[in-house]
Design an enzyme around this catalytic site. Structure first.
Site, PDB file in Angstrom:
ATOM      1  N   SER A   8       0.838  -1.200   0.000  1.00 15.43           N
ATOM      2  CA  SER A   8       0.000   0.000   0.000  1.00 15.43           C
ATOM      3  C   SER A   8       0.879   1.258   0.000  1.00 15.43           C
ATOM      4  CB  SER A   8      -0.892   0.015   1.245  1.00 15.43           C
ATOM      5  OG  SER A   8      -1.595   1.237   1.278  1.00 15.43           O
ATOM      6  N   HIS A  33      -0.044  -0.833  -4.758  1.00 18.40           N
ATOM      7  CA  HIS A  33      -1.434  -0.494  -4.442  1.00 18.40           C
ATOM      8  C   HIS A  33      -1.510   0.990  -4.138  1.00 18.40           C
ATOM      9  CE1 HIS A  33      -5.500  -1.503  -2.931  1.00 18.40           C
ATOM     10  NE2 HIS A  33      -5.276  -0.566  -2.042  1.00 18.40           N
ATOM     11  N   ASP A  35      -3.894   4.062  -3.207  1.00 20.58           N
ATOM     12  CA  ASP A  35      -5.209   4.470  -2.691  1.00 20.58           C
ATOM     13  C   ASP A  35      -5.483   5.924  -3.037  1.00 20.58           C
ATOM     14  OD1 ASP A  35      -4.330   2.530   0.080  1.00 20.58           O
ATOM     15  OD2 ASP A  35      -6.024   2.096  -1.234  1.00 20.58           O
ATOM     16  N   MET A  37      -8.342   8.875  -2.512  1.00 18.90           N
ATOM     17  CA  MET A  37      -9.511   9.190  -1.685  1.00 18.90           C
ATOM     18  C   MET A  37      -9.942  10.634  -1.921  1.00 18.90           C
ATOM     19  SD  MET A  37      -8.209   7.432   1.854  1.00 18.90           S
ATOM     20  CE  MET A  37      -7.444   5.790   1.832  1.00 18.90           C
ATOM     21  N   HIS A  66      -6.742   1.824  -6.344  1.00 12.12           N
ATOM     22  CA  HIS A  66      -7.963   1.632  -5.537  1.00 12.12           C
ATOM     23  C   HIS A  66      -8.639   2.979  -5.384  1.00 12.12           C
ATOM     24  CE1 HIS A  66      -9.685   0.341  -1.351  1.00 12.12           C
ATOM     25  NE2 HIS A  66     -10.619   0.457  -2.263  1.00 12.12           N
ATOM     26  N   MET A  68     -11.254   5.211  -3.974  1.00 14.63           N
ATOM     27  CA  MET A  68     -12.244   5.393  -2.916  1.00 14.63           C
ATOM     28  C   MET A  68     -12.818   6.806  -3.077  1.00 14.63           C
ATOM     29  SD  MET A  68     -10.143   3.531   0.115  1.00 14.63           S
ATOM     30  CE  MET A  68      -8.628   3.693  -0.823  1.00 14.63           C
ATOM     31  N   MET A 138     -12.746  -5.443   1.283  1.00 13.82           N
ATOM     32  CA  MET A 138     -12.180  -4.532   2.277  1.00 13.82           C
ATOM     33  C   MET A 138     -12.282  -5.213   3.636  1.00 13.82           C
ATOM     34  SD  MET A 138     -10.967  -1.916   0.811  1.00 13.82           S
ATOM     35  CE  MET A 138     -10.526  -1.084   2.325  1.00 13.82           C
ATOM     36  N   ASP A 177      -7.712  -6.160   1.482  1.00 16.89           N
ATOM     37  CA  ASP A 177      -7.148  -4.834   1.683  1.00 16.89           C
ATOM     38  C   ASP A 177      -7.547  -4.290   3.046  1.00 16.89           C
ATOM     39  OD1 ASP A 177      -7.536  -1.643  -0.097  1.00 16.89           O
ATOM     40  OD2 ASP A 177      -6.061  -2.362   1.366  1.00 16.89           O
TER      41      ASP A 177
HETATM   42  C1  DX5 Z   1      -7.576   1.732   3.445  1.00 16.97           C
HETATM   43  C2  DX5 Z   1      -6.739   1.412   2.205  1.00 16.97           C
HETATM   44  C3  DX5 Z   1      -5.700   0.367   2.482  1.00 16.97           C
HETATM   45  C4  DX5 Z   1      -4.731   0.766   3.585  1.00 16.97           C
HETATM   46  C5  DX5 Z   1      -4.015  -0.461   4.098  1.00 16.97           C
HETATM   47  O1  DX5 Z   1      -8.712   2.472   3.066  1.00 16.97           O
HETATM   48  O2  DX5 Z   1      -7.569   0.952   1.163  1.00 16.97           O
HETATM   49  O3  DX5 Z   1      -4.987   0.058   1.269  1.00 16.97           O
HETATM   50  O4  DX5 Z   1      -3.782   1.670   3.102  1.00 16.97           O
HETATM   51  O5  DX5 Z   1      -3.256  -0.057   5.209  1.00 16.97           O
HETATM   52  P1  DX5 Z   1      -3.156  -1.074   6.475  1.00 16.97           P
HETATM   53  O6  DX5 Z   1      -2.532  -2.333   5.915  1.00 16.97           O
HETATM   54  O7  DX5 Z   1      -2.271  -0.364   7.434  1.00 16.97           O
HETATM   55  O8  DX5 Z   1      -4.545  -1.308   6.951  1.00 16.97           O
HETATM   56 ZN    ZN Z   2      -6.617   0.222  -0.640  1.00  8.42          ZN
END
Ligand code: DX5
Ligand code: ZN
Length: 223
Positions: A8, A33, A35, A37, A66, A68, A138, A177
């Site tokens: 991540s 990966h 993220d 947001m 990913h 979000m 998730m 994830d």
């Molecule tokens: C959370 C993200 C994950 C997160 C994982 O919304 O989608 O990818 O970064 O981090 P950990 O492994 O610390 O939960």
């Molecule tokens: Zn993620």
């Protein structure tokens, strides 16, 4: 069974991104990966489409994006240089027209994924299987790294694997994830997960280096 590692990128040292990407290359991870947001779908703002495009320029590791964000179909054209090795995942809860949105992701020429929050039932994807290459379960509520696993999501992995196999979609990859720790990764593997998003509780844990932690995670999921 396919077992792949996708660290991540919101957990890297943001002041030393390229240094950490070189460590991830040395660790031979399968994806990065990323993220994204929007502070609407989830109460946080993290990495961006510009970050994706910059990472794309400095490494050949396939990207596992990913989204979000609300109405993700409106943001797809911001990505540059993606190809069939990359994954773009959107949340089924984030758009009124999920099948149309997945078709728009498909037009990018990437692998197409949908993500389910812990409280979203599996039946939300049962009419989408023809459109999918990846389904993210998730295992935490999305928005932040460092959260605790939602225990019920472990059975959800197995239930999804059974559903896919029974319906003839065994090739769809299940990605997990959230709090994919060294401890939880073993259970997730037993439940049939294929892609493991390693974050603060594994790959970026203070227990070791990125290369050491990735090796440890790989040993656990391939055992
Ligand atoms: C959370 C993200 C994950 C997160 C994982 O919304 O989608 O990818 O970064 O981090 P950990 O492994 O610390 O939960
Ligand atoms: Zn993620």
């Amino acid at each position: 069974m396919i077992r792949k590692i996708s660290p991540s990128m919101m957990c890297v040292d943001l002041m030393n991104v390229e240094r950490d990407i070189r460590s991830l290359e040395a660790a031979q991870v399968d994806y990065l990966h990323i993220d994204i947001m929007d502070n609407h779908f989830v109460p946080n703002i993290t990495l961006s489409t510009d970050f994706v495009n910059s990472v794309r320029e400095i490494t050949d590791i396939p990207l596992d994006i990913h989204l979000m964000i609300e109405n993700p179909e409106n943001s797809l054209l911001a990505f540059k240089g993606l190809d069939a090795n990359d994954i773009v995942c959107i949340h089924c809860e984030a758009t009124r027209h999920i099948q149309r949105a997945l078709s728009m992701v498909r037009e990018l020429g990437v692998k197409v994924g949908v993500s389910l929050n812990p409280g979203t039932p599996l039946y939300m994807v049962e009419d989408l299987l023809e459109d999918l290459d990846v389904i993210i379960i998730m295992t935490v509520n999305p928005g932040f790294a460092g959260q605790k696993l939602v225990p019920a999501t472990l059975d959800k992995i197995r239930n999804l694997r059974n559903m896919l196999d029974e319906r003839g979609y065994g090739d769809i990859l299940i990605e997990v994830d959230g709090n994919v720790s060294f401890e939880h990764a073993k259970s997730m593997s037993e439940m049939g997960a294929n892609i493991y998003v390693g974050g603060s509780s594994s790959i970026f844990s203070k227990e070791g280096t990125i290369v050491e932690n990735t090796r440890k995670l790989r040993e656990i999921i391939q055992a």
